[in-house]
Design a protein around this motif. Sequence first.
Motif, PDB file in Angstrom:
ATOM      1  N   THR A  88     -37.744  -1.951  20.685  1.00 26.88           N
ATOM      2  CA  THR A  88     -36.816  -1.094  21.410  1.00 26.88           C
ATOM      3  C   THR A  88     -37.404   0.285  21.607  1.00 26.88           C
ATOM      4  O   THR A  88     -37.280   0.883  22.675  1.00 26.88           O
ATOM      5  N   HIS A  89     -38.089   0.826  20.576  1.00 20.29           N
ATOM      6  CA  HIS A  89     -38.713   2.151  20.687  1.00 20.29           C
ATOM      7  C   HIS A  89     -39.753   2.157  21.790  1.00 20.29           C
ATOM      8  O   HIS A  89     -39.788   3.041  22.639  1.00 20.29           O
ATOM      9  N   GLY A  90     -40.629   1.139  21.777  1.00 20.61           N
ATOM     10  CA  GLY A  90     -41.642   1.047  22.823  1.00 20.61           C
ATOM     11  C   GLY A  90     -41.020   0.834  24.186  1.00 20.61           C
ATOM     12  O   GLY A  90     -41.456   1.385  25.182  1.00 20.61           O
ATOM     13  N   LEU A  91     -39.979   0.011  24.236  1.00 20.13           N
ATOM     14  CA  LEU A  91     -39.294  -0.257  25.482  1.00 20.13           C
ATOM     15  C   LEU A  91     -38.675   1.010  26.036  1.00 20.13           C
ATOM     16  O   LEU A  91     -38.672   1.245  27.240  1.00 20.13           O
ATOM     17  N   GLY A  92     -38.182   1.911  25.129  1.00 17.63           N
ATOM     18  CA  GLY A  92     -37.568   3.160  25.574  1.00 17.63           C
ATOM     19  C   GLY A  92     -38.559   4.005  26.349  1.00 17.63           C
ATOM     20  O   GLY A  92     -38.225   4.555  27.402  1.00 17.63           O
ATOM     21  N   GLU A  93     -39.791   4.099  25.851  1.00 19.44           N
ATOM     22  CA  GLU A  93     -40.808   4.878  26.553  1.00 19.44           C
ATOM     23  C   GLU A  93     -41.158   4.225  27.880  1.00 19.44           C
ATOM     24  O   GLU A  93     -41.359   4.906  28.883  1.00 19.44           O
ATOM     25  N   GLN A  94     -41.206   2.874  27.909  1.00 14.95           N
ATOM     26  CA  GLN A  94     -41.497   2.173  29.146  1.00 14.95           C
ATOM     27  C   GLN A  94     -40.388   2.379  30.166  1.00 14.95           C
ATOM     28  O   GLN A  94     -40.647   2.586  31.352  1.00 14.95           O
ATOM     29  N   VAL A  95     -39.156   2.339  29.689  1.00 15.19           N
ATOM     30  CA  VAL A  95     -38.018   2.544  30.584  1.00 15.19           C
ATOM     31  C   VAL A  95     -38.051   3.951  31.171  1.00 15.19           C
ATOM     32  O   VAL A  95     -37.818   4.147  32.369  1.00 15.19           O
ATOM     33  N   MET A  96     -38.366   4.945  30.324  1.00 15.79           N
ATOM     34  CA  MET A  96     -38.425   6.319  30.802  1.00 15.79           C
ATOM     35  C   MET A  96     -39.513   6.479  31.855  1.00 15.79           C
ATOM     36  O   MET A  96     -39.320   7.168  32.865  1.00 15.79           O
ATOM     37  N   ALA A  97     -40.654   5.845  31.619  1.00 17.28           N
ATOM     38  CA  ALA A  97     -41.738   5.911  32.594  1.00 17.28           C
ATOM     39  C   ALA A  97     -41.320   5.256  33.910  1.00 17.28           C
ATOM     40  O   ALA A  97     -41.595   5.778  35.001  1.00 17.28           O
ATOM     41  N   THR A  98     -40.624   4.127  33.802  1.00 19.56           N
ATOM     42  CA  THR A  98     -40.149   3.442  35.004  1.00 19.56           C
ATOM     43  C   THR A  98     -39.148   4.291  35.767  1.00 19.56           C
ATOM     44  O   THR A  98     -39.210   4.400  37.002  1.00 19.56           O
ATOM     45  N   LEU A  99     -38.234   4.914  35.037  1.00 19.76           N
ATOM     46  CA  LEU A  99     -37.239   5.774  35.676  1.00 19.76           C
ATOM     47  C   LEU A  99     -37.909   6.959  36.365  1.00 19.76           C
ATOM     48  O   LEU A  99     -37.503   7.365  37.457  1.00 19.76           O
ATOM     49  N   TYR A 100     -38.949   7.501  35.733  1.00 21.07           N
ATOM     50  CA  TYR A 100     -39.653   8.630  36.326  1.00 21.07           C
ATOM     51  C   TYR A 100     -40.343   8.213  37.624  1.00 21.07           C
ATOM     52  O   TYR A 100     -40.287   8.922  38.635  1.00 21.07           O
ATOM     53  N   CYS A 126     -39.650   9.702  41.263  1.00 23.81           N
ATOM     54  CA  CYS A 126     -40.701  10.258  42.124  1.00 23.81           C
ATOM     55  C   CYS A 126     -40.663   9.635  43.507  1.00 23.81           C
ATOM     56  O   CYS A 126     -40.828  10.325  44.528  1.00 23.81           O
ATOM     57  N   GLN A 127     -40.424   8.322  43.551  1.00 22.02           N
ATOM     58  CA  GLN A 127     -40.340   7.637  44.829  1.00 22.02           C
ATOM     59  C   GLN A 127     -39.136   8.130  45.625  1.00 22.02           C
ATOM     60  O   GLN A 127     -39.230   8.346  46.842  1.00 22.02           O
ATOM     61  N   ALA A 128     -38.027   8.345  44.921  1.00 24.47           N
ATOM     62  CA  ALA A 128     -36.815   8.801  45.596  1.00 24.47           C
ATOM     63  C   ALA A 128     -36.967  10.211  46.156  1.00 24.47           C
ATOM     64  O   ALA A 128     -36.392  10.551  47.192  1.00 24.47           O
ATOM     65  N   HIS A 129     -37.773  11.050  45.468  1.00 27.23           N
ATOM     66  CA  HIS A 129     -37.964  12.430  45.904  1.00 27.23           C
ATOM     67  C   HIS A 129     -39.256  12.610  46.694  1.00 27.23           C
ATOM     68  O   HIS A 129     -39.631  13.738  47.036  1.00 27.23           O
ATOM     69  N   SER A 130     -39.942  11.500  46.962  1.00 24.50           N
ATOM     70  CA  SER A 130     -41.172  11.511  47.771  1.00 24.50           C
ATOM     71  C   SER A 130     -42.233  12.440  47.202  1.00 24.50           C
ATOM     72  O   SER A 130     -42.812  13.273  47.912  1.00 24.50           O
ATOM     73  N   VAL A 131     -42.492  12.324  45.910  1.00 22.05           N
ATOM     74  CA  VAL A 131     -43.521  13.135  45.265  1.00 22.05           C
ATOM     75  C   VAL A 131     -44.498  12.224  44.520  1.00 22.05           C
ATOM     76  O   VAL A 131     -44.156  11.096  44.140  1.00 22.05           O
ATOM     77  N   VAL A 132     -45.698  12.722  44.319  1.00 22.53           N
ATOM     78  CA  VAL A 132     -46.706  11.976  43.568  1.00 22.53           C
ATOM     79  C   VAL A 132     -46.430  12.129  42.076  1.00 22.53           C
ATOM     80  O   VAL A 132     -46.276  13.253  41.592  1.00 22.53           O
ATOM     81  N   PRO A 133     -46.354  11.052  41.317  1.00 27.08           N
ATOM     82  CA  PRO A 133     -46.074  11.144  39.873  1.00 27.08           C
ATOM     83  C   PRO A 133     -47.159  11.909  39.130  1.00 27.08           C
ATOM     84  O   PRO A 133     -48.337  11.853  39.496  1.00 27.08           O
TER      85      PRO A 133
END
Length: 366
Positions: free
Chosen positions: A47-59, A63-70
């Motif tokens: 779950t801890h590792g998944l949390g970081e993965q989820v945060m990265a996915t959300l970011y 970025c895609q929604a705001h049309s910016v380069v991650p």
Amino acid sequence: MKGSDKESTKNEDQEREAAATMSQAEALEAKNLCTADSHFALEAEGTHGLGEQVMATLYLESCQAHSVVPASRLLRQGSASELSLRHRGLGAQGVRALASTLTSNLYIKRLDLRDNGLCGAGAEALANVLCKNSVISDVDVSENQIGAAGLWALCTALALNPTVQKMQLGGNGLEEKAAQHLASLLLLHTGLRSLDLSYNQLNDLAGEILGPALAENTGLTELNLSWNHLRGPGAVAFAKGLEANIFLKVLDISHNGFGDSGASAIGEALKANNVLEELNMRNNRISMAGALRLGLGLQVNQTLRILIDIQVNRECDDLANSVNTILPGLCIKNNISRRKDWPSASTPSQTASAPSASGFISSMPL
């Protein structure tokens, strides 16, 4: 008698079988319990590792929604306590894309967004993050030209967030209008302990606004106002605020133009202020006479260290001797670069009106 012995032996055998069965059951139960604990531990770690993965996915989605380069740095952030994204050209959209991640992140304590072209809109987006985040304590938004509007948004956030202890706002084009917002912030009881306002355009009027607020402030221990335009009445008003302040320990007002009148006002303030420990007044157009009036404050504050540049001439040695007579604890170091048209010290034709040079005084009690 033989029947009784057989019956007793049979009972003993049954008891041994029951005990063995119970032992097997207990062992199986213990094994299942250990397995369950092991699964729980693995699930928790996953779950801890998944949390970081989820945060990265959300970011990435943000970025895609705001049309910016991650920002790849953020994707590799993990549980690090410092996030440095300086000189990345994020702009307002880039900060908006960061917002959801920064709001929910529990690790980042220091956030460096220096030189990203945030302007007012980006500062407002960051302010929204600071209103919700209770972990970030050190923020650098220097060189972003946030202006008065962006500063107002950040000051509002700082008033609501006691976690932020250090804020760097240097090089943001802040003028007297921004000074009003800063004064309002200084009058509030916040968690802010260190404030950097260097390389702005805070002028005389700003000094008159900030002075009374500094007098009432009960939180700041470090303040940097170097490379601004505090001089004349503004410098004097600021000095009066310093006189009443009982919390500030480190003050940098170098490169402002306080002049002799400002130096004299600071000297008067130091007679009442025995809390200040370090004062940088270099490059403030102060003559030896102004430095002398400033130095009189050291008679009261014996623990203060002062850095100051003065304009000196050939009478410097005589004045320095006079100063040392009055203030025996004053250490004066002259690093003088003579002009080519200034005769050497042994030339008989020297006059009191000879060209001046730059000298450095370091004031430290012996």
